[in-house]
Design a protein around this motif. Sequence first.
Motif: not given
Length: 336
Positions: A234-247, A204-208
């Motif tokens: 910090e950083g340009k979140l729109e340029d990154y994605s991450i596997a959801p439900m980890i953090l 998912v998008e890091l912003e979400k």
Amino acid sequence: MRLEYSLFTRLVLNLLFWVFYFVYPFLRFRYTGEHSITVEEIVFYLLLYGSVLYLNNLVLLPRYLQNHHIKKYLFTLLPILVAVAFFEAYVNKTLLKTCSCEGPNSTYALFNFIHLGVLLIMFSAVPLIRHYSTKLKALEKAETERLEAELKFLKAQVNPHMLFNSLNSIYAQALKNAKETPEMVLKLSDLLRYMLYEADKPRVELEKEVDYLNDYISLQQLRKSGIKVDFLVEGKLEDYSIAPMILINFLENAFKYIDPFNLKIDLELKAADNSIYFRCKNHFTHKPVSLGQADEQEGLGIKNAKKLLNALYPNKHELNIEKGEGIFTVALKLAV
């Protein structure tokens, strides 16, 4: 259509094999003048070798070798090769009279045995490769399905108690006609929407994900007043994605074990250099657990987070957990 194409391919490969097998010696003997290949020879070798090779590929390999019965396979195949080698020597020297070699039949039979063995290895290579390739794909598919089932199970464990506690808090606030009740319902609705529509995605998008963490923080602060959360992004979140439900596992753990006399959580999230850095720090009252002890002394959220990281980011994450002097710190780096 795929099956027909596969069958056609196999027929073509078999035809090419036999054509080249007979064309080469025909041309060699014809232009060297050593020997003229007759029709009788072609028919004899086609029937003899064809019987052995197709018996091996269609009967012996499926029955023994592909079922890992190697000893039975060898004990069945070797006598057949020996018998065929002697039979070929006898026919060539007595009936076809194409062999001008001198010496006992055993010497010529040994040459036939080696020749037929090499031919057998070449002819059985394709079905063996196809078999083990299919088996490997089946194992990979089974492992993928197992991993997906495990991921779904882990994600299903992430927040059930949070939802239960939130509903209880909303119910209690509703009984008191508290003004926070509508906002709590709205935040819980946003969390559920994310869990339903985003949590099953591989990325998912890091912003979400950050929005989801903020909604969770807001809901917890509405449930229990006095908790302060400093969330630095910090950083340009729109340029990154991450596997959801980890953090969320680490954040939930911080709220669950926070020191009631020091209600503060420090969060940092930074996206830079093709990596995501996450840090969560809070005071806790439980007896510190020294690093290196069994995972049973950790919360369920931490255990789930470790399993998710190992499954989704193998060799692409660094997780450090420090517990000491009443402070619990999680530092995570993800290579994305």
